[in-house]
Design a protein around this motif. Structure first.
Motif, PDB file in Angstrom:
ATOM      1  N   LEU A   3      23.682   0.111  47.705  1.00 34.90           N
ATOM      2  CA  LEU A   3      23.902  -1.241  47.171  1.00 34.90           C
ATOM      3  C   LEU A   3      22.873  -2.213  47.749  1.00 34.90           C
ATOM      4  N   SER A   4      22.587  -2.065  49.041  1.00 33.40           N
ATOM      5  CA  SER A   4      21.596  -2.975  49.665  1.00 33.40           C
ATOM      6  C   SER A   4      20.214  -2.726  49.064  1.00 33.40           C
ATOM      7  N   ALA A   5      19.861  -1.449  48.885  1.00 35.28           N
ATOM      8  CA  ALA A   5      18.547  -1.129  48.297  1.00 35.28           C
ATOM      9  C   ALA A   5      18.465  -1.676  46.878  1.00 35.28           C
ATOM     10  N   ALA A   6      19.570  -1.553  46.126  1.00 33.67           N
ATOM     11  CA  ALA A   6      19.581  -2.062  44.743  1.00 33.67           C
ATOM     12  C   ALA A   6      19.362  -3.570  44.753  1.00 33.67           C
ATOM     13  N   ASP A   7      20.003  -4.247  45.696  1.00 33.84           N
ATOM     14  CA  ASP A   7      19.866  -5.715  45.810  1.00 33.84           C
ATOM     15  C   ASP A   7      18.408  -6.069  46.083  1.00 33.84           C
ATOM     16  N   GLN A   8      17.814  -5.385  47.068  1.00 35.14           N
ATOM     17  CA  GLN A   8      16.423  -5.690  47.445  1.00 35.14           C
ATOM     18  C   GLN A   8      15.470  -5.416  46.275  1.00 35.14           C
ATOM     19  N   LEU A   9      15.613  -4.223  45.663  1.00 36.46           N
ATOM     20  CA  LEU A   9      14.654  -3.819  44.617  1.00 36.46           C
ATOM     21  C   LEU A   9      14.804  -4.684  43.373  1.00 36.46           C
ATOM     22  N   ARG A  10      16.061  -4.980  43.016  1.00 37.94           N
ATOM     23  CA  ARG A  10      16.270  -5.812  41.823  1.00 37.94           C
ATOM     24  C   ARG A  10      15.754  -7.220  42.072  1.00 37.94           C
ATOM     25  N   SER A  11      15.945  -7.747  43.283  1.00 39.03           N
ATOM     26  CA  SER A  11      15.439  -9.094  43.588  1.00 39.03           C
ATOM     27  C   SER A  11      13.915  -9.108  43.525  1.00 39.03           C
ATOM     28  N   ALA A  12      13.300  -7.931  43.747  1.00 37.93           N
ATOM     29  CA  ALA A  12      11.830  -7.850  43.679  1.00 37.93           C
ATOM     30  C   ALA A  12      11.352  -7.652  42.241  1.00 37.93           C
ATOM     31  N   GLY A  13      12.298  -7.426  41.314  1.00 37.27           N
ATOM     32  CA  GLY A  13      11.928  -7.365  39.899  1.00 37.27           C
ATOM     33  C   GLY A  13      11.953  -5.970  39.292  1.00 37.27           C
ATOM     34  N   TYR A  14      12.287  -4.942  40.091  1.00 37.13           N
ATOM     35  CA  TYR A  14      12.330  -3.585  39.528  1.00 37.13           C
ATOM     36  C   TYR A  14      13.561  -3.406  38.654  1.00 37.13           C
TER      37      TYR A  14
ATOM     38  N   SER B 204      10.638   1.231  37.071  1.00 35.11           N
ATOM     39  CA  SER B 204      12.097   1.350  37.269  1.00 35.11           C
ATOM     40  C   SER B 204      12.342   2.324  38.410  1.00 35.11           C
ATOM     41  N   VAL B 205      13.437   2.129  39.100  1.00 37.79           N
ATOM     42  CA  VAL B 205      13.773   2.983  40.248  1.00 37.79           C
ATOM     43  C   VAL B 205      15.196   3.479  40.089  1.00 37.79           C
ATOM     44  N   ALA B 206      15.409   4.733  40.418  1.00 36.61           N
ATOM     45  CA  ALA B 206      16.771   5.276  40.416  1.00 36.61           C
ATOM     46  C   ALA B 206      17.234   5.360  41.856  1.00 36.61           C
ATOM     47  N   ILE B 207      18.433   4.914  42.105  1.00 41.32           N
ATOM     48  CA  ILE B 207      18.992   5.019  43.462  1.00 41.32           C
ATOM     49  C   ILE B 207      20.146   6.002  43.390  1.00 41.32           C
ATOM     50  N   ILE B 208      20.070   7.033  44.225  1.00 46.43           N
ATOM     51  CA  ILE B 208      21.137   8.041  44.215  1.00 46.43           C
ATOM     52  C   ILE B 208      22.089   7.729  45.363  1.00 46.43           C
TER      53      ILE B 208
END
Ligand code: SF4
Length: 335
Positions: A161-172, A150-154
């Motif tokens: 939002l872009s990082a969340a999109d990328q990381l979630r699409s990668a499965g994190y 899991s990753v926390a984005i501050i």
């Protein structure tokens, strides 16, 4: 399907989307420009000369594949154009609205240099993705496989939002923390509605939430690292406003924008009152006392009363009324 006739910049003049009617705009805070109609978007995209070395792309911070999605738009293959555009940009409809294209892609466009007026890249980019949302081509986030990490984005600004999109699409598993009451950062609190409607940003946030991203808003993350998970910090943002020049520039900026978006100012955005130090309080008190004393003296004088502490017989006389009778100051006689 026959390839579209590109390089039509000689015959077709540059045309941006129409502005909404002034009277309507005067009564709301909505975006200035209306959307392109399909025929106009196709026509304007066909002005692109499909450069071998597209300077628009090299001037784009994201390296967007601009000539390709312009060609696909000109050919009317909008869904493919959206896919190409979304492949390099997480929020093309936002970039199309707020990117300083004149200093980036459009500024680098060769037909701009040749004096034919640049291709309206931003307007076409916005048109492609708005159409994709309307026609349901913007797919929900479905990671190919779920990862344990899991990753926390501050920071829930555009980068977060872009990082969340990328990381979630990668499965994190992604959790986004932000100290504001809404996600979007500068997109919500820094850019007025007439440039970017808030619904456009919230639509993206809802897609992330539907895709499994958790948002922890009104949460300020201090210097301490978050426990038990790697954190991605994207919260740089822009919390100190740049002073505007010109009329009204001295009014607090943030209140205006916040009012424009119609939301209440959360506590941490309230204008800060100057901190009162002991010294400033003492000065203030002394000031107040001085004013009170002066007021009192003036009042006593007005009523011909002698000021406090003046010896009997040394009444102050009104200069106007007693001019004739006032004893003239005589030097003590040399008896
Ligand atoms: S620089 Fe201009 S003309 Fe060249 S590919 Fe890009 S948009 Fe088209």
């Amino acid at each position: 399907m026959a390839p579209p006739r590109m390089l039509s910049f000689v015959a077709v003049p540059q045309e941006t989307p129409e502005k909404r009617d002034v009277d309507t705009r005067a009564r709301d805070f909505h975006e200035i420009y209306a959307d392109y109609i399909e025929a106009k978007a196709k026509e304007q995209s066909s002005r692109c000369s499909q450069c071998g070395v597209p300077f628009c792309q090299s001037h784009c911070p994201l390296g967007n594949n601009i000539p390709d999605w312009l060609m696909l738009t000109a050919a009317g293959r909008l869904e493919e154009a959206y896919e190409v555009s979304a492949a390099t940009s997480n929020m093309p409809e936002v970039c199309g609205r707020i990117c300083p294209q004149d200093r980036l892609c459009e500024g680098g466009c060769v037909i701009e240099q040749s004096g034919h007026g640049t291709v309206t890249i931003g307007a076409v980019e916005r048109y492609i993705t708005d159409t994709a949302w309307e026609r349901g081509w913007v797919a929900p986030i479905k990671p190919a496989r779920e990862l344990k990490q899991s990753v926390a984005i501050i920071g829930a600004g555009p980068a977060g939002l872009s990082a969340a999109d990328q990381l979630r699409s990668a499965g994190y598993k992604v959790t986004v923390y932000d100290r504001h009451d809404r996600a979007g950062g500068l997109l919500i609190y820094g850019i007025p509605n007439f440039k970017l409607e808030k619904e456009i940003v919230e639509r993206r946030t809802q897609r992330l939430i539907a895709g499994g991203v958790k948002f922890k808003l009104n949460t300020e993350i201090g210097p301490r690292p978050l426990p038990r998970r790697p954190a991605l910090e994207t919260r740089r943002g822009a919390h100190r406003h740049r002073r505007l020049q010109g009329q009204g520039a001295d009014r607090p900026r943030r209140r205006r924008q916040r009012r424009a978006s119609g939301a209440r100012l959360p506590h941490h955005l309230q204008p800060r009152r100057p901190r009162r130090t002991a010294r400033s309080l003492r000065q203030r008190a002394a000031q107040r006392c001085g004013q009170a004393r002066r007021r009192h003296r003036r009042r006593r004088h007005r009523h011909g009363l002698r000021p406090h502490g003046r010896a009997p017989g040394r009444e102050v006389r009104h200069p106007a009324s007693t001019a004739a009778t006032a004893p003239t100051c005589r030097a003590p006689s040399a008896k």
